[in-house]
Design an enzyme around this catalytic site. Sequence first.
Site, PDB file in Angstrom:
ATOM      1  N   HIS A  72     -12.409  -7.503   9.311  1.00  0.00           N
ATOM      2  CA  HIS A  72     -12.928  -8.322   8.213  1.00  0.00           C
ATOM      3  C   HIS A  72     -11.904  -9.390   7.838  1.00  0.00           C
ATOM      4  O   HIS A  72     -10.734  -9.085   7.634  1.00  0.00           O
ATOM      5  CB  HIS A  72     -13.242  -7.452   6.988  1.00  0.00           C
ATOM      6  CG  HIS A  72     -14.542  -6.708   7.113  1.00  0.00           C
ATOM      7  ND1 HIS A  72     -15.239  -6.214   6.039  1.00  0.00           N
ATOM      8  CD2 HIS A  72     -15.283  -6.409   8.208  1.00  0.00           C
ATOM      9  CE1 HIS A  72     -16.351  -5.630   6.461  1.00  0.00           C
ATOM     10  NE2 HIS A  72     -16.383  -5.722   7.771  1.00  0.00           N
ATOM     11  N   TYR A 201     -16.956  -6.447  -4.142  1.00  0.00           N
ATOM     12  CA  TYR A 201     -16.400  -5.795  -5.335  1.00  0.00           C
ATOM     13  C   TYR A 201     -17.082  -6.447  -6.535  1.00  0.00           C
ATOM     14  O   TYR A 201     -16.971  -7.662  -6.708  1.00  0.00           O
ATOM     15  CB  TYR A 201     -14.889  -6.018  -5.436  1.00  0.00           C
ATOM     16  CG  TYR A 201     -14.056  -5.259  -4.412  1.00  0.00           C
ATOM     17  CD1 TYR A 201     -13.863  -5.756  -3.125  1.00  0.00           C
ATOM     18  CD2 TYR A 201     -13.450  -4.055  -4.753  1.00  0.00           C
ATOM     19  CE1 TYR A 201     -13.090  -5.067  -2.198  1.00  0.00           C
ATOM     20  CE2 TYR A 201     -12.670  -3.355  -3.829  1.00  0.00           C
ATOM     21  CZ  TYR A 201     -12.499  -3.866  -2.554  1.00  0.00           C
ATOM     22  OH  TYR A 201     -11.738  -3.192  -1.643  1.00  0.00           O
ATOM     23  N   PRO A 293      -8.444   3.687  -6.175  1.00  0.00           N
ATOM     24  CA  PRO A 293      -8.852   3.187  -4.858  1.00  0.00           C
ATOM     25  C   PRO A 293      -9.265   1.706  -4.806  1.00  0.00           C
ATOM     26  O   PRO A 293      -9.528   1.183  -3.716  1.00  0.00           O
ATOM     27  CB  PRO A 293     -10.044   4.081  -4.483  1.00  0.00           C
ATOM     28  CG  PRO A 293     -10.533   4.649  -5.759  1.00  0.00           C
ATOM     29  CD  PRO A 293      -9.368   4.708  -6.693  1.00  0.00           C
ATOM     30  N   LYS A 297      -5.379   0.964  -1.116  1.00  0.00           N
ATOM     31  CA  LYS A 297      -3.971   1.065  -0.708  1.00  0.00           C
ATOM     32  C   LYS A 297      -3.500   2.476  -0.332  1.00  0.00           C
ATOM     33  O   LYS A 297      -2.443   2.631   0.288  1.00  0.00           O
ATOM     34  CB  LYS A 297      -3.066   0.552  -1.849  1.00  0.00           C
ATOM     35  CG  LYS A 297      -3.176  -0.936  -2.096  1.00  0.00           C
ATOM     36  CD  LYS A 297      -2.335  -1.728  -1.100  1.00  0.00           C
ATOM     37  CE  LYS A 297      -2.705  -3.160  -1.053  1.00  0.00           C
ATOM     38  NZ  LYS A 297      -3.565  -3.554   0.067  1.00  0.00           N
ATOM     39  N   TYR A 384      -3.941  -7.782  -1.075  1.00  0.00           N
ATOM     40  CA  TYR A 384      -4.990  -6.980  -0.434  1.00  0.00           C
ATOM     41  C   TYR A 384      -4.655  -6.708   1.033  1.00  0.00           C
ATOM     42  O   TYR A 384      -4.849  -5.585   1.519  1.00  0.00           O
ATOM     43  CB  TYR A 384      -6.348  -7.691  -0.557  1.00  0.00           C
ATOM     44  CG  TYR A 384      -7.520  -6.800  -0.234  1.00  0.00           C
ATOM     45  CD1 TYR A 384      -8.074  -5.959  -1.202  1.00  0.00           C
ATOM     46  CD2 TYR A 384      -8.082  -6.788   1.038  1.00  0.00           C
ATOM     47  CE1 TYR A 384      -9.147  -5.133  -0.907  1.00  0.00           C
ATOM     48  CE2 TYR A 384      -9.155  -5.966   1.339  1.00  0.00           C
ATOM     49  CZ  TYR A 384      -9.684  -5.136   0.368  1.00  0.00           C
ATOM     50  OH  TYR A 384     -10.744  -4.308   0.667  1.00  0.00           O
TER      51      TYR A 384
HETATM   52  P1  RFL Z   1      -4.510  14.096   2.020  1.00  0.00           P
HETATM   53  O1  RFL Z   1      -5.521  13.308   2.767  1.00  0.00           O
HETATM   54  O2  RFL Z   1      -4.885  14.618   0.673  1.00  0.00           O
HETATM   55  O3  RFL Z   1      -4.061  15.304   2.952  1.00  0.00           O
HETATM   56  C1  RFL Z   1      -3.234  16.354   2.483  1.00  0.00           C
HETATM   57  C2  RFL Z   1      -3.493  17.580   3.338  1.00  0.00           C
HETATM   58  O4  RFL Z   1      -2.653  18.644   2.880  1.00  0.00           O
HETATM   59  C3  RFL Z   1      -3.426  19.837   2.818  1.00  0.00           C
HETATM   60  N1  RFL Z   1      -2.797  20.758   1.834  1.00  0.00           N
HETATM   61  C4  RFL Z   1      -2.041  21.808   2.181  1.00  0.00           C
HETATM   62  N2  RFL Z   1      -1.688  22.303   3.372  1.00  0.00           N
HETATM   63  C5  RFL Z   1      -0.906  23.410   3.387  1.00  0.00           C
HETATM   64  N3  RFL Z   1      -0.496  24.041   2.250  1.00  0.00           N
HETATM   65  C6  RFL Z   1      -0.837  23.598   1.035  1.00  0.00           C
HETATM   66  N4  RFL Z   1      -0.419  24.221  -0.077  1.00  0.00           N
HETATM   67  C7  RFL Z   1      -1.640  22.424   0.960  1.00  0.00           C
HETATM   68  N5  RFL Z   1      -2.146  21.697  -0.052  1.00  0.00           N
HETATM   69  C8  RFL Z   1      -2.846  20.697   0.485  1.00  0.00           C
HETATM   70  C9  RFL Z   1      -4.803  19.382   2.402  1.00  0.00           C
HETATM   71  O5  RFL Z   1      -5.813  20.321   2.739  1.00  0.00           O
HETATM   72  C10 RFL Z   1      -4.928  18.081   3.199  1.00  0.00           C
HETATM   73  O6  RFL Z   1      -5.496  18.278   4.472  1.00  0.00           O
HETATM   74  O7  RFL Z   1      -3.168  13.256   1.822  1.00  0.00           O
HETATM   75  P2  RFL Z   1      -2.459  12.200   2.816  1.00  0.00           P
HETATM   76  O8  RFL Z   1      -2.414  12.731   4.211  1.00  0.00           O
HETATM   77  O9  RFL Z   1      -1.207  11.798   2.150  1.00  0.00           O
HETATM   78  O10 RFL Z   1      -3.486  10.956   2.869  1.00  0.00           O
HETATM   79  C11 RFL Z   1      -3.709  10.143   1.747  1.00  0.00           C
HETATM   80  C12 RFL Z   1      -5.126   9.573   1.772  1.00  0.00           C
HETATM   81  O11 RFL Z   1      -6.033  10.640   1.971  1.00  0.00           O
HETATM   82  C13 RFL Z   1      -5.480   8.811   0.478  1.00  0.00           C
HETATM   83  O12 RFL Z   1      -4.389   8.057   0.025  1.00  0.00           O
HETATM   84  C14 RFL Z   1      -6.667   7.839   0.667  1.00  0.00           C
HETATM   85  O13 RFL Z   1      -7.840   8.535   0.982  1.00  0.00           O
HETATM   86  C15 RFL Z   1      -6.904   7.012  -0.608  1.00  0.00           C
HETATM   87  N6  RFL Z   1      -8.095   6.151  -0.522  1.00  0.00           N
HETATM   88  C16 RFL Z   1      -8.051   4.938   0.145  1.00  0.00           C
HETATM   89  N7  RFL Z   1      -6.917   4.530   0.767  1.00  0.00           N
HETATM   90  C17 RFL Z   1      -6.887   3.362   1.498  1.00  0.00           C
HETATM   91  O14 RFL Z   1      -5.836   3.019   2.031  1.00  0.00           O
HETATM   92  N8  RFL Z   1      -8.015   2.563   1.649  1.00  0.00           N
HETATM   93  C18 RFL Z   1      -9.198   2.900   1.061  1.00  0.00           C
HETATM   94  O15 RFL Z   1     -10.195   2.204   1.263  1.00  0.00           O
HETATM   95  C19 RFL Z   1      -9.236   4.113   0.248  1.00  0.00           C
HETATM   96  N9  RFL Z   1     -10.379   4.502  -0.344  1.00  0.00           N
HETATM   97  C20 RFL Z   1      -9.284   6.558  -1.146  1.00  0.00           C
HETATM   98  C21 RFL Z   1     -10.425   5.693  -1.033  1.00  0.00           C
HETATM   99  C22 RFL Z   1      -9.375   7.764  -1.853  1.00  0.00           C
HETATM  100  C23 RFL Z   1     -10.564   8.108  -2.458  1.00  0.00           C
HETATM  101  N10 RFL Z   1     -10.610   9.334  -3.168  1.00  0.00           N
HETATM  102  C24 RFL Z   1     -11.495  10.385  -2.843  1.00  0.00           C
HETATM  103  C25 RFL Z   1      -9.546   9.636  -4.100  1.00  0.00           C
HETATM  104  C26 RFL Z   1     -11.620   6.040  -1.635  1.00  0.00           C
HETATM  105  C27 RFL Z   1     -11.693   7.233  -2.377  1.00  0.00           C
HETATM  106  C28 RFL Z   1     -13.005   7.556  -3.071  1.00  0.00           C
HETATM  107  C1  PHB Z   2     -14.293   2.660   1.254  1.00  0.00           C
HETATM  108  O1  PHB Z   2     -14.933   2.099   2.160  1.00  0.00           O
HETATM  109  O2  PHB Z   2     -14.353   3.867   1.073  1.00  0.00           O
HETATM  110  C2  PHB Z   2     -13.451   1.831   0.360  1.00  0.00           C
HETATM  111  C3  PHB Z   2     -13.280   0.484   0.636  1.00  0.00           C
HETATM  112  C4  PHB Z   2     -12.504  -0.309  -0.214  1.00  0.00           C
HETATM  113  C5  PHB Z   2     -11.906   0.267  -1.314  1.00  0.00           C
HETATM  114  C6  PHB Z   2     -12.056   1.614  -1.581  1.00  0.00           C
HETATM  115  C7  PHB Z   2     -12.847   2.411  -0.742  1.00  0.00           C
HETATM  116  O3  PHB Z   2     -11.174  -0.515  -2.148  1.00  0.00           O
END
Ligand code: RFL
Ligand code: PHB
Length: 394
Positions: A72, A201, A293, A297, A384
Amino acid sequence: MRTQVAIIGAGPSGLLLGQLLHKAGIDAVIVERQSPDYVLGRIRAGVLEQVATDLLDEAGVGERMHREGLVHTGFDMLFNGQRHRVDLERLTGGKKVMVYGQTEVTRDLMAARAAAGLPTVYEAANVQVHGFDSTAPYVTYDKDGQSQRIDCDFIAGCDGFHGVCRASVPRSAIKEFEKVYPFGWLGLLSDTPPVHHELIYANSPRGFALCSQRSHTRSRYYLQVPLTDKVEQWSDDAFWAELKLRLDPEAAEKLVSGPSIEKSIAPLRSFVTEPLRFGRLFLAGDAGHIVPPTGAKGLNLAATDVKYLSNALTEFYAEKSEAGINHYSEKCLKRIWRAERFSWWFTSIMHRFNDDPIMGKLQEAELDYLMHSEAGLKTIAENYVGLPLDFGGR
Ligand code: RFL
Ligand code: PHB
């Protein structure tokens, strides 16, 4: 069992660290609390910065992403009933982002780990980290009713916000900064064509909405909802009807609805832990920090933390130097705070905070200024697309 680095958590942080260490010839074991299917079932991020895609290439897992991911070059911002395009490519001298789901990144990393025969313990119960203030740390866990122990040189806490690693650090050694927002995001995934070829957005009088996607046939939409809302209260029909009301007439007309594949509510939080290193224990990714989110980032920061950590550990083993591990925390935090600032600010201008009419008007004026100022557009675009990896020196 003995290994050089025990990694706690098999999310994107832990899996990418495992892969980068493997490329550097460093042994690691990953210990994960959940099953592989559970990890793959969590629908989260969708947008990758160039720095993150470069790291996935370096880890040798970028092939499918380049084939199936969507590049994109911009996105739309909608307010006051009108859409304005942020031309990322023009405003940043050629930078772009990649739309490729976190689930797919995780799947690719899991496949690479399995193909290389690298050890991951799934469904490990009662994971605990010990002795990280010494040079002989170890990890214990229960698996199939048996207690197990991994001796190691270092522990990498990649276990997310609710993990055990940060919680194991003495309270006197750690400082936590936190802001919880007064709303959440209700997300819906569906096999319907995206309403627009780029992300939208939207700041509407009814609250924030985001139109995202995973492919040309799979959409991901979000709505700002009160924290008190429960996902069961939101039928698919109610979701689509509310989303329509938050979009401009053209998008509302084009919106294709369909049954949800997944629907969930996520709270929004800004959170940073200082420092990120405690002796032989390092925190990386969501274990050390959370961003709302809006700026996309979280996953990107996780990827860069892990790159800094793999560089530091490689320097330790290859050059017998502790300089890298000594600077890990400082180096990460500089980049993290920049992303925290952008995510907080972007969240602030795009969401409705209360019913105070003047705040809505002031937000519209700020957005109007940003969209009609080259400097304003640049400030959004350059944040961004993300900072370079070598931001902030050492
Ligand atoms: P995770 O993905 O939470 O993985 C952590 C892992 O550790 C395990 N765990 C354990 N294992 C052993 N012993 C324990 N005691 C444990 N406790 C936990 C868990 O089961 C899990 O498998 O963290 P990690 O790897 O640091 O990754 C981070 C990302 O997941 C997170 O920052 C992103 O998803 C945030 N996020 C977004 N980030 C972006 O860069 N671009 C996006 O578009 C974006 N959109 C989002 C998002 C997060 C969202 N939510 C649900 C908060 C959209 C949403 C809705
Ligand atoms: C997503 O596709 O899940 C998504 C995209 C952009 C954002 C957050 C989540 O800023």
